[in-house]
Design a protein around this motif. Sequence first.
Motif, PDB file in Angstrom:
ATOM      1  N   MET A  61      -8.751 -16.209 -20.716  1.00 23.97           N
ATOM      2  CA  MET A  61      -8.436 -17.336 -21.594  1.00 23.97           C
ATOM      3  C   MET A  61      -8.827 -18.668 -20.963  1.00 23.97           C
ATOM      4  O   MET A  61      -8.271 -19.708 -21.333  1.00 23.97           O
ATOM      5  CB  MET A  61      -6.926 -17.346 -21.887  1.00 23.97           C
ATOM      6  CG  MET A  61      -6.480 -16.233 -22.777  1.00 23.97           C
ATOM      7  SD  MET A  61      -7.031 -16.518 -24.457  1.00 23.97           S
ATOM      8  CE  MET A  61      -6.840 -14.898 -25.142  1.00 23.97           C
TER       9      MET A  61
ATOM     10  N   PRO B 159     -10.139 -21.568 -23.603  1.00 21.00           N
ATOM     11  CA  PRO B 159      -9.101 -22.302 -24.329  1.00 21.00           C
ATOM     12  C   PRO B 159      -8.262 -23.177 -23.407  1.00 21.00           C
ATOM     13  O   PRO B 159      -7.926 -24.317 -23.755  1.00 21.00           O
ATOM     14  CB  PRO B 159      -8.238 -21.202 -24.944  1.00 21.00           C
ATOM     15  CG  PRO B 159      -9.079 -20.022 -24.987  1.00 21.00           C
ATOM     16  CD  PRO B 159     -10.080 -20.134 -23.899  1.00 21.00           C
TER      17      PRO B 159
ATOM     18  N   ARG C  18       8.068  -7.045 -47.536  1.00 21.17           N
ATOM     19  CA  ARG C  18       7.159  -5.932 -47.814  1.00 21.17           C
ATOM     20  C   ARG C  18       6.390  -5.482 -46.587  1.00 21.17           C
ATOM     21  O   ARG C  18       5.752  -4.446 -46.594  1.00 21.17           O
ATOM     22  CB  ARG C  18       6.138  -6.379 -48.858  1.00 21.17           C
ATOM     23  CG  ARG C  18       6.794  -6.688 -50.176  1.00 21.17           C
ATOM     24  CD  ARG C  18       5.927  -6.196 -51.280  1.00 21.17           C
ATOM     25  NE  ARG C  18       6.534  -6.497 -52.560  1.00 21.17           N
ATOM     26  CZ  ARG C  18       5.807  -6.751 -53.633  1.00 21.17           C
ATOM     27  NH1 ARG C  18       4.502  -6.776 -53.538  1.00 21.17           N
ATOM     28  NH2 ARG C  18       6.401  -6.983 -54.767  1.00 21.17           N
ATOM     29  N   VAL C  19       6.390  -6.288 -45.563  1.00 20.11           N
ATOM     30  CA  VAL C  19       5.497  -6.029 -44.448  1.00 20.11           C
ATOM     31  C   VAL C  19       6.004  -4.856 -43.626  1.00 20.11           C
ATOM     32  O   VAL C  19       7.187  -4.515 -43.641  1.00 20.11           O
ATOM     33  CB  VAL C  19       5.368  -7.294 -43.584  1.00 20.11           C
ATOM     34  CG1 VAL C  19       6.470  -7.375 -42.566  1.00 20.11           C
ATOM     35  CG2 VAL C  19       4.012  -7.371 -42.938  1.00 20.11           C
ATOM     36  N   SER C  20       5.068  -4.201 -42.945  1.00 24.41           N
ATOM     37  CA  SER C  20       5.431  -2.989 -42.209  1.00 24.41           C
ATOM     38  C   SER C  20       5.548  -3.257 -40.717  1.00 24.41           C
ATOM     39  O   SER C  20       5.123  -2.454 -39.910  1.00 24.41           O
ATOM     40  CB  SER C  20       4.375  -1.919 -42.444  1.00 24.41           C
ATOM     41  OG  SER C  20       3.128  -2.387 -41.989  1.00 24.41           O
ATOM     42  N   PHE C  21       6.082  -4.405 -40.372  1.00 26.99           N
ATOM     43  CA  PHE C  21       6.300  -4.684 -38.955  1.00 26.99           C
ATOM     44  C   PHE C  21       7.303  -3.671 -38.405  1.00 26.99           C
ATOM     45  O   PHE C  21       8.315  -3.381 -39.031  1.00 26.99           O
ATOM     46  CB  PHE C  21       6.877  -6.091 -38.755  1.00 26.99           C
ATOM     47  CG  PHE C  21       5.848  -7.173 -38.876  1.00 26.99           C
ATOM     48  CD1 PHE C  21       4.500  -6.901 -38.708  1.00 26.99           C
ATOM     49  CD2 PHE C  21       6.225  -8.484 -39.144  1.00 26.99           C
ATOM     50  CE1 PHE C  21       3.560  -7.902 -38.804  1.00 26.99           C
ATOM     51  CE2 PHE C  21       5.293  -9.483 -39.253  1.00 26.99           C
ATOM     52  CZ  PHE C  21       3.955  -9.189 -39.086  1.00 26.99           C
TER      53      PHE C  21
ATOM     54  N   GLY D  65       6.919 -11.757 -48.641  1.00 28.43           N
ATOM     55  CA  GLY D  65       5.902 -11.206 -47.746  1.00 28.43           C
ATOM     56  C   GLY D  65       6.519 -10.450 -46.598  1.00 28.43           C
ATOM     57  O   GLY D  65       6.100  -9.340 -46.264  1.00 28.43           O
ATOM     58  N   LEU D  66       7.547 -11.044 -46.025  1.00 25.12           N
ATOM     59  CA  LEU D  66       8.157 -10.409 -44.851  1.00 25.12           C
ATOM     60  C   LEU D  66       8.941  -9.162 -45.233  1.00 25.12           C
ATOM     61  O   LEU D  66       9.078  -8.237 -44.452  1.00 25.12           O
ATOM     62  CB  LEU D  66       9.077 -11.394 -44.136  1.00 25.12           C
ATOM     63  CG  LEU D  66       8.353 -12.449 -43.316  1.00 25.12           C
ATOM     64  CD1 LEU D  66       9.349 -13.410 -42.691  1.00 25.12           C
ATOM     65  CD2 LEU D  66       7.519 -11.803 -42.224  1.00 25.12           C
TER      66      LEU D  66
ATOM     67  N   LEU E 148       7.917 -21.842 -51.069  1.00 27.56           N
ATOM     68  CA  LEU E 148       7.243 -21.264 -49.906  1.00 27.56           C
ATOM     69  C   LEU E 148       8.164 -20.291 -49.183  1.00 27.56           C
ATOM     70  O   LEU E 148       7.755 -19.209 -48.774  1.00 27.56           O
ATOM     71  CB  LEU E 148       6.827 -22.366 -48.941  1.00 27.56           C
ATOM     72  CG  LEU E 148       5.463 -22.990 -49.177  1.00 27.56           C
ATOM     73  CD1 LEU E 148       5.201 -24.038 -48.128  1.00 27.56           C
ATOM     74  CD2 LEU E 148       4.397 -21.913 -49.123  1.00 27.56           C
TER      75      LEU E 148
ATOM     76  N   LEU F 208       8.266 -17.117 -51.050  1.00 27.61           N
ATOM     77  CA  LEU F 208       7.022 -16.356 -50.877  1.00 27.61           C
ATOM     78  C   LEU F 208       7.000 -15.668 -49.523  1.00 27.61           C
ATOM     79  O   LEU F 208       6.685 -14.474 -49.414  1.00 27.61           O
ATOM     80  CB  LEU F 208       5.819 -17.295 -50.983  1.00 27.61           C
ATOM     81  CG  LEU F 208       5.286 -17.570 -52.374  1.00 27.61           C
ATOM     82  CD1 LEU F 208       4.168 -18.581 -52.304  1.00 27.61           C
ATOM     83  CD2 LEU F 208       4.791 -16.268 -52.977  1.00 27.61           C
ATOM     84  N   ILE F 209       7.362 -16.429 -48.487  1.00 31.05           N
ATOM     85  CA  ILE F 209       7.343 -15.851 -47.148  1.00 31.05           C
ATOM     86  C   ILE F 209       8.370 -14.736 -47.060  1.00 31.05           C
ATOM     87  O   ILE F 209       8.130 -13.679 -46.469  1.00 31.05           O
ATOM     88  CB  ILE F 209       7.614 -16.942 -46.095  1.00 31.05           C
ATOM     89  CG1 ILE F 209       6.448 -17.917 -46.058  1.00 31.05           C
ATOM     90  CG2 ILE F 209       7.801 -16.338 -44.720  1.00 31.05           C
ATOM     91  CD1 ILE F 209       6.715 -19.126 -45.223  1.00 31.05           C
TER      92      ILE F 209
END
Lengths: 161, 481
Positions: A136, A139, A111-114, A108-109, A101, A104-105
């Motif tokens: 809100m 909630p 490749r991400v465009s943050f 993911g992180l 995991l 994978l994360i």
Amino acid sequence: MVTEIIFYSISFLLLLCAIQVVTVRSVFSSALYLAGALSMVAALFVLLGADFLAAVQILLYVGGILVLLVFAVMLSSVQQAKLYAQVNEQWVPSLIVCLGLFLLIGIGLKRVSFVEGTVLHAPTTKGLGTLLLGGMILPFEVVSLILLASLVGAILFSRKT
Amino acid sequence: MIASIRLILPEIFLSGSALFLLGWDAFIQEHLKKWVFWMSFFALAITFFLLIHPPQEGVAFGMLVQDPFSLFFKVLALFSAGFILLISREDKALMGDYAGTYVSLILFSVVGTMFLSSAKDLLMLFLGMELTTIPLFILAGFLRNDLRSSEGAIKFFLVGTLSTGLMLFGISYLYGLTGSTQFKEIYEWFNKTQLGNGDLVLFFLAILFLLAGLGFKLSLVPFHQWTPDTYEGAPTPITAFFSVSREAGVIVVTVRLFSEYLKQNQMGMTSFFALLSILTMTIGNIAALRQNNLKRLLAYSSIAHAGTIFIGLVAGNRLGREGIMLYSLAYFLMSLGAFSVVIYVSRLKNSEDISSIQGLSKENFPLSLMMLFFLLSLSGIPPFLGFWAKFYVFWAAIEAKLFYLVAIALLNAIIAVYYYFRIVHKMFFQEPSYSQPLSSRLERHYGLEFATLLAVSLLLLFGIFPQSLLSWIKGSSVIIP
């Protein structure tokens, strides 16, 4: 640059404490490590400019919940807990799952465009209050129902039969 | 604001009643406690009235949508709560000294289910899920002197909190990527994002985390391990109640998310969802073959049924949605009926083992006949409602051209017939194992008997004359975006 150094050192300490929480044998030490981990989370909040969250984190988690936890630890048989192992026979598969995991994360992180955001160091309390009693509110109220239900459970399980 | 409040008035009223009943437990003297049952019924009836008179449509607080689709499940949740109250009415351990607490926890859970069935925001999804499950954790361990009850509750609690954590983790990534917790905006973000964009990796990972959280609550394989222990340990009315929150809450929000907004076939996840469904059906059914405890057997069969319901979602069309609605209703009635028979038998014989039902037809023929009806319906044999439920779900899958899924589901239905008929065989063709005659200890269980009879008659009535039910469902499968 300075922020990055602070961030990474806080994160390192946080991870260290968190790992210690689940690996040390003495329940009392693990409670203390938990205090450390929670304080580090508060420090991260400060770093992100979330002043209210940081204060609440210290007040509620470190100040309130943890003290209760320590009480509970002191009232229960600490000596016996030291005899039990911290892991069971399935620790290898679960470690593999965790690492998978993590990988994978990580992918993911990567490749991400943050993009880097700007941290506003302004008081957030007023905004939070308006939000909680404005957009809100639903909630917020539902959370109170959930907490009430959990409280009922706690009382139910802790009373004498 | 006022318009929003008007839309969620039923939920508000029900939470208020739950609070009132909680207070009733704390402040009222012993002899007034028997009124709890009637008051809770009254509260459910008024909530029902508020719901349907007139049926409201619209979006409350930007997070809850009231549409015919959610209305159907809310009505289902209310009715099933009524059933659960009926079957636990004579149980002294549940409706005794802490009747108010017991009932208010059930009502809280129903409120959570109602929120879940109309959630269109990840925040409400999370909160609804918590409000549904936290009372269930407590109710599962309500019999504090019973070790199995505590064991089941602790397992359920640990697994439940872990799955909530996973889900929240996924939600946080979704929020980070899309900047919103609204289903609609997440969908729009997904639509805008081109294939091959690096963000999609994290997006699908987040969806997986979200699915893990939902999967735990839906008891999908591989997240099903808590189910048998918790079902076995929990007080049996609560075991029946587990299926309510699942069929009327979690599955609804899953359908809303994955067939209305982030359509799973558009995301190219159909085969993944189909795999989940197949695994759930097959593993649930195969494990059920070896069970000797009636509650455990029904628990595994409920896992299998969760897989079958999931087919409706995999199909992803309107027919699938109708199938899910019909299946939820049918499954609720038949599992509740089967559990009530188990309660009845266990009250008479103090055992939930499969041998306790041996030769039941000679001891109590009407009871065994009703059990036969429930089991026939569970196996999907006409003319019971269970048949139509399976039929609709399979039809939806055929319409979506998922023939392999239907084939595997049919095979599974055959396996299921085997273990259901094992019970039938024991009931009708074996001698009673119990020497003591039943009638000597028989006291009346009006609530239980009434609930069981009602379930049987509804199953038969809707099974033989499905037209009106089907047209109601057809009209209710409308989702307001």
